[in-house]
Design an enzyme around this catalytic site. Structure first.
Site, PDB file in Angstrom:
ATOM      1  N   LYS A 131      -5.222   5.022   8.715  1.00 20.40           N
ATOM      2  CA  LYS A 131      -5.879   5.466   7.499  1.00 20.40           C
ATOM      3  C   LYS A 131      -6.323   6.906   7.675  1.00 20.40           C
ATOM      4  CE  LYS A 131      -9.403   4.154   4.213  1.00 20.40           C
ATOM      5  NZ  LYS A 131     -10.703   3.565   3.966  1.00 20.40           N
ATOM      6  N   SER A 190     -12.838  -2.845  -0.998  1.00 22.49           N
ATOM      7  CA  SER A 190     -13.095  -2.302   0.343  1.00 22.49           C
ATOM      8  C   SER A 190     -14.533  -1.847   0.467  1.00 22.49           C
ATOM      9  CB  SER A 190     -12.239  -1.049   0.595  1.00 22.49           C
ATOM     10  OG  SER A 190     -10.941  -1.380   0.907  1.00 22.49           O
ATOM     11  N   ARG A 242       0.857  -1.190   0.000  1.00 18.31           N
ATOM     12  CA  ARG A 242       0.000   0.000   0.000  1.00 18.31           C
ATOM     13  C   ARG A 242       0.888   1.232   0.000  1.00 18.31           C
ATOM     14  NH1 ARG A 242      -2.779   3.180   4.212  1.00 18.31           N
ATOM     15  NH2 ARG A 242      -4.967   3.495   3.608  1.00 18.31           N
TER      16      ARG A 242
HETATM   17  N1  3NM Z   1      -8.574   0.383   5.450  1.00 15.81           N
HETATM   18  P1  3NM Z   1      -4.544  -0.857  11.219  1.00 15.81           P
HETATM   19  S1  3NM Z   1      -9.000   0.633   7.919  1.00 15.81           S
HETATM   20  C1  3NM Z   1      -6.116   0.476   5.225  1.00 15.81           C
HETATM   21  O1  3NM Z   1     -11.823   0.669   6.802  1.00 15.81           O
HETATM   22  C2  3NM Z   1      -7.346   0.490   6.024  1.00 15.81           C
HETATM   23  O2  3NM Z   1     -11.235  -0.027   4.847  1.00 15.81           O
HETATM   24  C3  3NM Z   1      -9.562   0.439   6.333  1.00 15.81           C
HETATM   25  O3  3NM Z   1      -4.692  -0.356   9.712  1.00 15.81           O
HETATM   26  C4  3NM Z   1     -10.977   0.367   5.973  1.00 15.81           C
HETATM   27  O4  3NM Z   1      -4.456  -2.332  11.185  1.00 15.81           O
HETATM   28  C5  3NM Z   1      -7.395   0.645   7.405  1.00 15.81           C
HETATM   29  O5  3NM Z   1      -3.240  -0.236  11.662  1.00 15.81           O
HETATM   30  C6  3NM Z   1      -6.244   0.762   8.318  1.00 15.81           C
HETATM   31  O6  3NM Z   1      -5.714  -0.316  11.978  1.00 15.81           O
HETATM   32  C7  3NM Z   1      -5.833  -0.542   8.939  1.00 15.81           C
END
Ligand code: 3NM
Length: 204
Positions: A137, A108, A40
């Site tokens: 994010k 997503s 990413r």
């Molecule tokens: N997408 P972490 S939350 C890249 O809601 C990403 O679709 C999300 O990182 C979504 O594991 C997110 O550090 C961040 O919380 C995930």
């Protein structure tokens, strides 16, 4: 792949001050048992992203399935196994046209309406999140909680990947809510090899 991997690690380029550290983290994750890894990079240009992706592919070979975030063209150019698109990227069907039938397509979603819509597409898996608050994010959508994972499970038979704020303490509850897999950035980055091993043991 016989069954969908329980742990989906995401390598976020912005977390690494030097690219070599990112490659080291990727190798450590694979040593820890990761079999599905997403690259990413929200701020890189296409040249940089393709360079990173090709190097990941060169170093990790076929030991792990590689998924490119956002960019179907670069997934193809780098020889990755799939692409993951968000709600603001190419539509699933446009991405599918670029990658063809054999690469994986992930989508997503952040609410049940988006999930229903993604279920109608040719996506190979659907992500739902954020399950918990996340700082990885920019401008995350509202958290969906474990109930959001349960609701999503009821709406699709595709592999369901839960994302957002998932760590070694709460991951089991996310799988118990119906997710096939947890996608994680922060909690696999501190000590990549050890955390991958911990996650896989907990999710066993
Ligand atoms: N997408 P972490 S939350 C890249 O809601 C990403 O679709 C999300 O990182 C979504 O594991 C997110 O550090 C961040 O919380 C995930």
């Amino acid at each position: 792949m016989n069954s969908w991997p329980r742990l989906y690690a995401i390598l976020d380029a912005s977390l690494f001050p030097r690219v070599e550290l990112m490659f080291d983290a990727a190798a450590d994750l694979v040593a820890g048992g990761i079999t599905l890894l997403q690259y990413r990079n929200k701020s890189g240009n296409a040249t940089e992203m393709l360079e990173h992706a090709r190097e990941l592919k060169r170093r990790l070979g076929n030991s792990v399935k590689l998924v490119m975030n956002d960019r179907a063209d670069l997934a193809l150019a780098a020889g990755f196994n799939g692409v993951h698109v968000g709600q603001e990227d190419l539509s699933p069907e446009s991405a599918r046209k670029v990658i063809g039938g054999s690469l994986w397509l992930g989508v997503s979603t952040h609410n049940m309406e988006q999930l229903r819509e993604a279920d109608e597409t040719s996506a190979d898996y659907i992500a739902i999140g954020p399950v918990f608050p996340t700082s990885s994010k920019a401008n995350p959508d509202p958290v969906v909680g474990l109930q959001g994972v349960r609701d999503a499970r009821a709406l699709t038979r595709k592999p369901l990947v839960a994302i957002g704020g998932i760590n070694r303490v709460n991951c089991r509850s996310v799988i118990e809510a119906g997710a096939d897999s947890v996608a994680v950035i922060s909690d696999v980055m501190r000590e990549p090899r050890k955390s991958a091993e911990d996650f896989l043991r907990i999710l066993g």
